[in-house]
Design an enzyme around this catalytic site. Structure first.
Site, PDB file in Angstrom:
ATOM      1  N   HIS A 280       1.022  -0.970  -0.060  1.00  0.00           N
ATOM      2  CA  HIS A 280       0.053   0.057  -0.049  1.00  0.00           C
ATOM      3  C   HIS A 280       0.774   1.244  -0.084  1.00  0.00           C
ATOM      4  O   HIS A 280       1.841   1.393   0.684  1.00  0.00           O
ATOM      5  CB  HIS A 280      -0.858  -0.002   1.350  1.00  0.00           C
ATOM      6  CG  HIS A 280      -1.684   1.364   1.474  1.00  0.00           C
ATOM      7  ND1 HIS A 280      -1.387   2.054   2.648  1.00  0.00           N
ATOM      8  CD2 HIS A 280      -2.426   1.842   0.723  1.00  0.00           C
ATOM      9  CE1 HIS A 280      -2.353   3.164   2.702  1.00  0.00           C
ATOM     10  NE2 HIS A 280      -3.179   2.909   1.389  1.00  0.00           N
TER      11      HIS A 280
ATOM     12  N   HIS B 188       2.452  11.111  -1.314  1.00  0.00           N
ATOM     13  CA  HIS B 188       1.502  10.747  -0.363  1.00  0.00           C
ATOM     14  C   HIS B 188       1.933  11.820   0.880  1.00  0.00           C
ATOM     15  O   HIS B 188       2.564  11.610   1.923  1.00  0.00           O
ATOM     16  CB  HIS B 188       1.987   9.515   0.322  1.00  0.00           C
ATOM     17  CG  HIS B 188       1.000   9.040   1.117  1.00  0.00           C
ATOM     18  ND1 HIS B 188       1.094   8.122   2.452  1.00  0.00           N
ATOM     19  CD2 HIS B 188      -0.581   9.031   1.201  1.00  0.00           C
ATOM     20  CE1 HIS B 188       0.104   7.822   3.084  1.00  0.00           C
ATOM     21  NE2 HIS B 188      -1.130   8.383   2.344  1.00  0.00           N
TER      22      HIS B 188
END
Length: 286
Positions: free
Chosen positions: A2, A77
């Site tokens: 992930h 991110h």
């Protein structure tokens, strides 16, 4: 894995366009980016180290840097990571050394990208992998044997209408990845079971996101600890126990993602589920 690329993020870079205006304002305070880094990093291993560990599916979120003149694309991110080109070359180097290995590249979030940025990214993908790219086709026709015969090693999913322009880009609908969005292991496992029972039996891959997602109050409570120490470390063993009880197949698990895949024997546990398919075939022949 992930947020596969987030083993390194640049706390000296601007806050990414995936963040809210409030977070961008807060980030002007010097220590805020250090805190963001603790919650943005979801992996310890580089692409190459993940590949060596057995990871074959990569969850990729990308962005341009607003104000940059060169139109370079970066992984993102919360904070910017490495250049996409550098990551692709790292993956290609592994594939060249291991011609029977197959990877899934899932480009599922795009930020601050116009048509020119998409064209640049797609060209980069083509330049990096060339003939290793597998053209989109029916999922059921995909076997290791057919991929080996065609010398194809890369399935690239592109969650944006630009996939229509290139035969080697698979549409995002071919690889749904439902997201539980919870901090509770119990709720996560219930969600995973429910979405598996509802998955399409044919026509697409399926990603089970075995991950916990922090709330604002989770971050506030574990400000210094970060994602790994606050949520993942103590809950990953229970998630792995769930993985061990699963069975692959038409209505079973297909692709499973996790944060910090090196903290437990995640990849080996997932890979060993394939032995159950072999056992089923052996019983069917009896």
């Amino acid at each position: 894995s992930h947020d596969s690329f987030s083993y390194w993020v640049d706390e000296k870079s601007p806050v990414g366009p995936d963040q809210t205006p409030a977070i961008k304002r807060l980030a002007r305070i010097s220590f805020v980016k250090k805190v963001m880094k603790k919650w943005s990093v979801t992996q310890n291993l580089t692409f190459r180290e993940q590949l060596d560990a057995g990871i074959r599916y990569f969850d990729l979120r990308v962005s341009s840097k607003p104000g940059d003149a060169d139109q370079e694309i970066y992984f993102i991110h919360g904070l910017f990571g490495i250049r996409v080109w550098d990551g692709l070359m790292e993956i290609d180097s592994f594939l060249t050394q291991h011609p029977r290995e197959i990877v899934f590249l899932d480009f599922n979030h795009f930020y601050a990208m116009d048509e020119a940025h998409h064209k640049r990214l797609i060209l980069r993908i083509q330049e990096a992998f060339g003939s290793k790219l597998c053209s989109a086709c029916s999922v059921e026709s995909m076997t290791l044997q057919t991929l080996w015969e065609k010398k194809c090693q890369v399935l690239t999913f592109y969650h944006c209408p630009f996939y229509k322009q290139c035969p080697f880009l698979w549409p995002g609908k071919k690889i749904p990845a439902p997201w539980a969005n919870t901090t509770s292991v119990r709720k996560l496992l219930l969600f995973l079971e429910t979405t598996l029972s509802e998955r399409a039996p044919r026509g697409s891959f399926h990603v089970s996101q075995a991950i916990l997602t922090p709330r604002v109050k989770t971050i506030a409570r574990g400000l210094v600890g970060g994602l790994k120490n606050t949520l993942v470390h103590r809950n990953l063993p229970a998630i792995l126990d769930w993985v061990k009880t699963q069975k692959p197949g038409a209505m079973g698990v297909n692709i499973i993602t996790s944060d910090f895949v090196d903290l437990v024997d995640f990849a080996t546990t997932v890979i060993e589920l394939n032995d159950l398919l072999q056992e089923d075939r052996a019983l069917a022949k009896c």
